[in-house]
Design a protein around this motif. Structure first.
Motif, PDB file in Angstrom:
ATOM      1  N   LEU A  82     -21.512 -40.387 -61.453  1.00 37.65           N
ATOM      2  CA  LEU A  82     -22.077 -40.484 -60.127  1.00 37.65           C
ATOM      3  C   LEU A  82     -23.498 -39.948 -60.193  1.00 37.65           C
ATOM      4  O   LEU A  82     -23.787 -39.055 -60.992  1.00 37.65           O
ATOM      5  N   THR A  83     -24.390 -40.474 -59.357  1.00 42.23           N
ATOM      6  CA  THR A  83     -25.749 -39.956 -59.250  1.00 42.23           C
ATOM      7  C   THR A  83     -26.018 -39.571 -57.805  1.00 42.23           C
ATOM      8  O   THR A  83     -25.673 -40.312 -56.888  1.00 42.23           O
ATOM      9  N   LEU A  84     -26.620 -38.395 -57.615  1.00 40.00           N
ATOM     10  CA  LEU A  84     -26.999 -37.908 -56.290  1.00 40.00           C
ATOM     11  C   LEU A  84     -28.501 -37.601 -56.316  1.00 40.00           C
ATOM     12  O   LEU A  84     -29.047 -37.271 -57.374  1.00 40.00           O
ATOM     13  N   GLU A  85     -29.138 -37.682 -55.157  1.00 43.33           N
ATOM     14  CA  GLU A  85     -30.568 -37.392 -55.079  1.00 43.33           C
ATOM     15  C   GLU A  85     -30.874 -36.432 -53.954  1.00 43.33           C
ATOM     16  O   GLU A  85     -30.213 -36.445 -52.925  1.00 43.33           O
ATOM     17  N   THR A  86     -31.898 -35.606 -54.178  1.00 42.71           N
ATOM     18  CA  THR A  86     -32.449 -34.739 -53.146  1.00 42.71           C
ATOM     19  C   THR A  86     -33.929 -35.105 -53.038  1.00 42.71           C
ATOM     20  O   THR A  86     -34.389 -36.047 -53.687  1.00 42.71           O
ATOM     21  N   ASN A  87     -34.671 -34.332 -52.281  1.00 50.65           N
ATOM     22  CA  ASN A  87     -36.102 -34.610 -52.149  1.00 50.65           C
ATOM     23  C   ASN A  87     -36.830 -34.529 -53.486  1.00 50.65           C
ATOM     24  O   ASN A  87     -37.719 -35.329 -53.767  1.00 50.65           O
ATOM     25  N   ARG A  88     -36.439 -33.558 -54.325  1.00 50.66           N
ATOM     26  CA  ARG A  88     -37.176 -33.334 -55.574  1.00 50.66           C
ATOM     27  C   ARG A  88     -36.365 -33.578 -56.836  1.00 50.66           C
ATOM     28  O   ARG A  88     -36.924 -33.563 -57.929  1.00 50.66           O
ATOM     29  N   LEU A  89     -35.054 -33.794 -56.684  1.00 50.98           N
ATOM     30  CA  LEU A  89     -34.174 -33.834 -57.851  1.00 50.98           C
ATOM     31  C   LEU A  89     -33.320 -35.091 -57.920  1.00 50.98           C
ATOM     32  O   LEU A  89     -32.999 -35.686 -56.889  1.00 50.98           O
ATOM     33  N   ILE A  90     -32.940 -35.426 -59.129  1.00 49.11           N
ATOM     34  CA  ILE A  90     -31.897 -36.425 -59.353  1.00 49.11           C
ATOM     35  C   ILE A  90     -30.787 -35.713 -60.121  1.00 49.11           C
ATOM     36  O   ILE A  90     -31.044 -35.072 -61.148  1.00 49.11           O
ATOM     37  N   LEU A  91     -29.579 -35.776 -59.580  1.00 49.54           N
ATOM     38  CA  LEU A  91     -28.398 -35.235 -60.245  1.00 49.54           C
ATOM     39  C   LEU A  91     -27.675 -36.437 -60.829  1.00 49.54           C
ATOM     40  O   LEU A  91     -27.193 -37.292 -60.097  1.00 49.54           O
ATOM     41  N   ARG A  92     -27.631 -36.502 -62.143  1.00 47.14           N
ATOM     42  CA  ARG A  92     -27.096 -37.688 -62.818  1.00 47.14           C
ATOM     43  C   ARG A  92     -26.134 -37.265 -63.920  1.00 47.14           C
ATOM     44  O   ARG A  92     -26.139 -36.111 -64.350  1.00 47.14           O
ATOM     45  N   PRO A  93     -25.332 -38.206 -64.418  1.00 47.11           N
ATOM     46  CA  PRO A  93     -24.439 -37.865 -65.527  1.00 47.11           C
ATOM     47  C   PRO A  93     -25.244 -37.492 -66.780  1.00 47.11           C
ATOM     48  O   PRO A  93     -26.325 -38.038 -67.020  1.00 47.11           O
TER      49      PRO A  93
END
Length: 178
Positions: free
Chosen positions: A3-14
């Protein structure tokens, strides 16, 4: 779960195996970063590759939630955040971030995003623990709405030491995603 999630400054990815060198260089080999973690700093990149291979395999399990934290602006890998396990069905979050990015709000930002996601898939409560002396991590948890419910002593086998740990719960009603 991939799964990938995003914030204003970040990408949370596998994570992927190509992350090994950056993970090793940026935080896994840094004893300051791993000081309060349940695992010791890596002394060899092969240790990092081994753990990455395990994590990548575990993505097949729907309950396995594990993210590489990268900066949106340049795709730099700066840390990791994951559900390290479940206690009585409650997800427990753990994280680490490279020292050069401490005190920029990135850990709080990533943590809030993961908490938001966990609530969105039906969890009512989240747990995060931090060693009492880890002032920065305790601050992150409080900024995310964490309420201290206990302080316990725990023996950390990999470090052969007993530490005091603050245990926090975050419930939907206490969560502040601002």
């Amino acid at each position: 779960m991939k799964l990938t999630l995003e914030t204003n400054r970040l990408i949370l990815r596998p994570f992927n195996i190509d992350d090994a060198q950056d993970m090793f260089d940026n935080w896994a080999s840094d004893s300051d970063v791993t000081k309060y973690l349940t695992w010791n700093h890596h002394t060899d990149i092969n240790q990092t590759k081994e753990i990455l291979n395990i994590w990548i395999e575990q993505y097949q399990k729907p309950e396995r939630i594990n993210f590489a934290i990268t900066l949106k602006e340049n795709n730099e890998l700066i840390g990791g955040i994951d559900v390290v396990g479940y206690l009585d069905g409650v997800p427990v979050i753990g994280y680490a971030i490279t020292k050069k990015h401490w005190n920029n709000g990135y850990t709080t930002e990533a943590c809030k995003k993961l908490i938001e996601y966990l609530f969105s898939i039906g969890h009512k409560k989240i747990r995060i623990d931090a060693v009492v002396e880890n002032i920065a991590s305790n601050k992150v948890i409080k900024k995310c709405g964490g309420i201290l419910f206990d302080t316990v002593e725990e023996f950390i086998k990999s470090k052969n030491e007993t530490v005091k740990i603050n245990c926090y719960y975050i419930e939907m009603s206490d969560f502040n995603d601002n």
